[in-house]
Scaffold this active site. Structure first.
Site, mmCIF file in Angstrom:
data_model
loop_
_atom_site.group_PDB
_atom_site.id
_atom_site.type_symbol
_atom_site.label_atom_id
_atom_site.label_comp_id
_atom_site.label_asym_id
_atom_site.label_seq_id
_atom_site.Cartn_x
_atom_site.Cartn_y
_atom_site.Cartn_z
ATOM 1 C CG ASP A 66 17.112 -18.460 -23.061
ATOM 2 O OD1 ASP A 66 17.735 -18.461 -24.470
ATOM 3 O OD2 ASP A 66 17.407 -17.482 -22.771
HETATM 4 C C1 BGC Z 1 20.581 -16.921 -23.235
HETATM 5 C C2 BGC Z 1 19.371 -16.006 -23.900
HETATM 6 C C3 BGC Z 1 20.466 -15.975 -25.292
HETATM 7 C C4 BGC Z 1 20.552 -17.418 -25.958
HETATM 8 C C5 BGC Z 1 20.823 -17.682 -27.988
HETATM 9 C C6 BGC Z 1 20.784 -17.960 -23.513
HETATM 10 O O1 BGC Z 1 21.305 -18.905 -22.976
HETATM 11 O O2 BGC Z 1 19.872 -16.496 -22.011
HETATM 12 O O3 BGC Z 1 19.222 -14.517 -24.097
HETATM 13 O O4 BGC Z 1 20.004 -15.372 -26.808
HETATM 14 O O5 BGC Z 1 21.156 -18.115 -24.481
HETATM 15 O O6 BGC Z 1 22.315 -17.916 -27.826
#
Ligand code: BGC
Length: 740
Positions: A278
């Site tokens: 993530d």
């Molecule tokens: C979130 C994810 C997301 C990623 C990219 C993160 O903060 O937890 O769900 O896909 O950002 O934007």
């Protein structure tokens, strides 16, 4: 150098091997490096040297709640031109963006789509989203989120399919297929297909106290039977990528979790795609205090099986040196790079990295996509109560007043994770009501409650549209109170005193505690998207039967969460005729049960029959019931099959959803719903994740929700046991319904 990787006739693995053989260690590591928002001019040198293999277009870690400028085919093409035509090996870039519930055409939030209980609808929404997003050059989405969430305080409950692992598995797999199966039948290689990403692996829905990013503690049986199930389904559906979650699980961050990522996901489950961290989560290993520095964090994440480092830059900064020093095996980098390169090959990026810039105008908000958004929005509406106030019509000069903050809301109808929707595309609930019921509809936005009361007095029917602004749902947006936002309940009570008839529409990103809410009818709709106005009015007016069902239990109060219908029995079951509650200050059961809808109350369920009293391991038993519409209006009923393992090695849930059938019934009409239940579906998982179906009896139930409906009994027999032998097997076990 022969460029065998460009030979589309060769198998994917051979093309990848050829490319890896041609790459330096630096180039391989670069494939694992995902940057944010690159610019073809500013970053030209990096593109030329192949310094990163993938990028995310997003405005930041909280992009899910902030609209940004987005991307277009021309800008992605400009990046690709440098990467492909000016770099040594010409490896195309993989461009990602969170396309979660639509792109320019915004569909209901996933929790709203889940209310349809309709995998085909979810598949079609994901397909349309992919058609639109790929027209902007995006070939990788970070969706679907398949976290099973039972704590409504957690803002990210909006992004998933609710509290039930079967529903999350069905709908998550359908979304994967929708994103990945292009229209040309070529799978990922079709230009309108995009790689999906099952996230957030795993257990994120258990964040302690509903506080986003907080620690998770869960035992292995629960993990395998609830939280891993949708990931298994996504892998079986062919999901191209999986994202590890932010949290620690029993003390180990998922970004560094060797047993669950490298050993279980990539090993036992055989996931052959790419695992992405993530956002910045590799660097967050330092904040979790499980890494002493960036190099240590990079080594831990790679060893755990995280192939792509989303934006932290630590892989790019350290892995080359770590491999050269011998502290990280080169084979780990090669395996990770091979997974990323295989995805690029499968997406057809080597054949054609470019996007036709003319396509977006033709597909964004196309009439077909708008129609789908309207269908999906109507399917997301759940009737919680109707004391005869529905449908709302203007027949005979009935005066309708629409009020409340959501009456005139536009982009507030989108909900969280809407990057490319535009408020000006939205038809509001008030506009849709006027369009359908005529210009006599009066409207106010509820800002002046006293003015709303004056208007309400003058009307025959008041439709009050209240609920939760998207700013308080989604990532990092947890709440301590599940009540309506401050002031709204008081406004509704004031309206109740003056309105002749009050219909309440609650628009929300999470289950709310609505006990005692005034209203002759109450409808719940999870942020319904660009066609939310039409969808809500279609149901209000009865033009479309109200078919939405609750994909989450609705609690009586905040103190009732976490809450899910498929809990385990206790050793002190509640006595239905006596003291039914454990809470001293409230009732125990949810206010509204999972799967329920007040619109279903006229459907009568006949007895459940099975094709045979027994099923052998590896076999199938057919379970059926006759449904009759005893009411005066046509309905679309969502019949649900629930299963209970009567006795097992470990305690099993009071009932588990195992199937759904939708049936349209005219007044007085009957129809059979039929489920094929395989012995595999009766199996639960043991602590190591292996199927553990033990012979014995199961109670099957077909009903309108998670608590009601007629039942029957099925026995699962050993594959080898003959018909006579099974009596002995059963005799060894405690009778399923033995009392204490
Ligand atoms: C979130 C994810 C997301 C990623 C990219 C993160 O903060 O937890 O769900 O896909 O950002 O934007």
């Amino acid at each position: 150098m022969t460029r065998a990787w460009l030979d589309a006739g060769l198998p994917v693995a051979e093309r990848v091997d050829a490319l890896l053989a041609a790459m330096t260690l630096e180039e391989r590591v670069a494939q694992l490096h995902q940057v944010a928002n690159p610019d073809p001019v500013r970053d030209a040198e990096a593109l030329r040297s192949g310094a990163f293999g993938t990028c995310i277009v997003a405005s930041g870690a909280f992009a899910g709640t902030v609209r940004d400028a987005g991307t277009q085919a021309a800008s992605v093409n400009a990046l690709q031109r440098v990467a492909v035509e000016e770099s040594r090996l010409g490896v195309p870039l993989l461009v990602a963006r969170d396309v979660v519930h639509g792109h320019r055409t915004v569909f209901p939030i996933p929790l709203g789509q889940a209310a349809s209980f309709d995998a085909d609808l979810v598949r079609r929404c994901a397909r349309a989203a992919a058609v639109e997003a790929t027209a902007d050059g995006v070939r990788w989405t970070f969706a679907p989120m398949v976290d099973v969430a039972a704590d409504a305080r957690w803002g990210r409950v909006a992004e998933g399919w609710g509290e039930d692992p079967w529903l999350a598995s069905e709908l998550g797999a359908a979304a994967v297929e929708g994103f990945q199966h292009g229209r040309g039948g070529g799978g990922l290689a079709d230009p309108d297909a995009m790689a999906a990403c099952a996230k957030h692996y795993v257990g994120y829905g258990l964040a302690q106290g509903g506080r986003d990013y907080a620690e998770v503690d869960v035992g292995p049986v629960t993990l395998h039977n609830r939280h891993l199930r949708p990931f298994v389904a996504a892998v079986e559906a062919g999901v191209a990528t999986v994202m590890t979650a932010f949290h620690t699980l029993d003390g180990t961050p998922m970004t560094a979790h060797v047993p669950l990522v490298r050993e279980h996901l990539k090993g036992a489950l055989g996931f052959a795609g790419a695992v992405v961290s993530d956002w910045d989560a590799v660097a967050e290993l330092l904040l979790h205090r499980v890494a002493v520095d960036g190099a240590h964090a990079a080594a831990r994440a790679l060893r755990a099986g995280v192939d792509v480092d989303m934006v932290s830059g630590l892989y790019a900064a350290h892995l080359v040196r770590l491999v050269r020093e011998g502290s990280v095996p080169a084979a780990l980098v090669d395996d990770a790079a091979a997974r990323v390169l295989a995805l690029k090959v499968r997406l057809g990026l080597f054949e054609d990295p470019y996007t036709d810039p003319g396509r977006a105008a033709a597909v964004h908000l196309s009439p077909a996509h708008r129609a789908l958004a309207r269908e999906a929005a109507a399917a997301a509406v759940v009737v919680l109560r109707d004391d005869g106030a529905l449908p709302v019509t203007s027949a005979g000069g009935v005066r309708v007043h629409v009020t409340g903050p959501f009456a005139t809301a536009r982009d507030e109808l989108f909900g969280t994770w809407t990057l490319d929707g535009r408020g000006e595309d939205v038809v509001t609930i008030a506009e849709a009501a006027a369009e359908r019921l005529g210009p006599s509809v009066t409207v106010d936005d509820g800002r002046f409650t006293d003015a709303a009361l004056v208007a309400a007095r003058a009307a025959d029917v008041v439709v009050a549209c209240v609920g939760e602004h998207p700013a308080r749902s989604g990532e990092a947006n947890s709440v301590t109170s599940l009540d309506l936002p401050p002031g709204q309940r008081a406004a509704l009570e004031a309206l109740r005193r003056v309105a002749r008839r009050l219909v309440v529409v609650v628009v929300t990103g999470r289950p709310l505690a609505l006990d005692g809410l005034p209203g002759d009818a109450v409808l719940l709709v999870f942020h319904p998207g660009v066609e939310g106005g039409h969808g809500v009015v279609d149901v209000l007016t009865g033009d479309v039967p109200a078919r939405g069902r609750l994909p989450v239990s609705l609690p009586r109060s905040t103190g009732h969460v976490p809450l899910h219908h498929d809990h385990l029995p206790t050793g002190r079951p509640l006595d239905p005729d006596g003291d039914v509650d454990r809470y001293r200050d409230d009732r125990d059961p949810p206010l509204h049960v999972f799967g329920s809808s007040a619109a279903a109350s006229d459907v009568v369920y006949g007895p459940v029959t099975t094709s045979a009293p027994t099923v052998r391991t590896g076999g199938v038993v057919t379970v059926r019931a006759r449904l009759t519409n005893g009411g005066p209006t046509a309905v679309v009923e969502t019949a649900q099959l629930y299963v209970r393992d009567d006795v097992a090695e470990v305690s099993r849930p009071v009932s588990e959803l195992a199937g759904v059938r939708r049936v349209a019934l005219d007044p007085g009409a009957s129809d059979d719903v039929v489920f094929d239940l395989t012995s595999a579906e009766l199996a639960h998982r043991d602590a190591s994740g292996r199927p553990a179906a033990v012979p014995g009896t199961f109670t099957v139930r077909i009903g309108p929700d998670a608590r009601t409906g007629p039942t029957a009994r099925v026995e699962l027999l050993d594959a080898d046991a003959d018909a006579d032998a099974h009596d002995d097997d059963i005799a060894l076990r405690r009778p399923a319904d033995a009392g204490r």
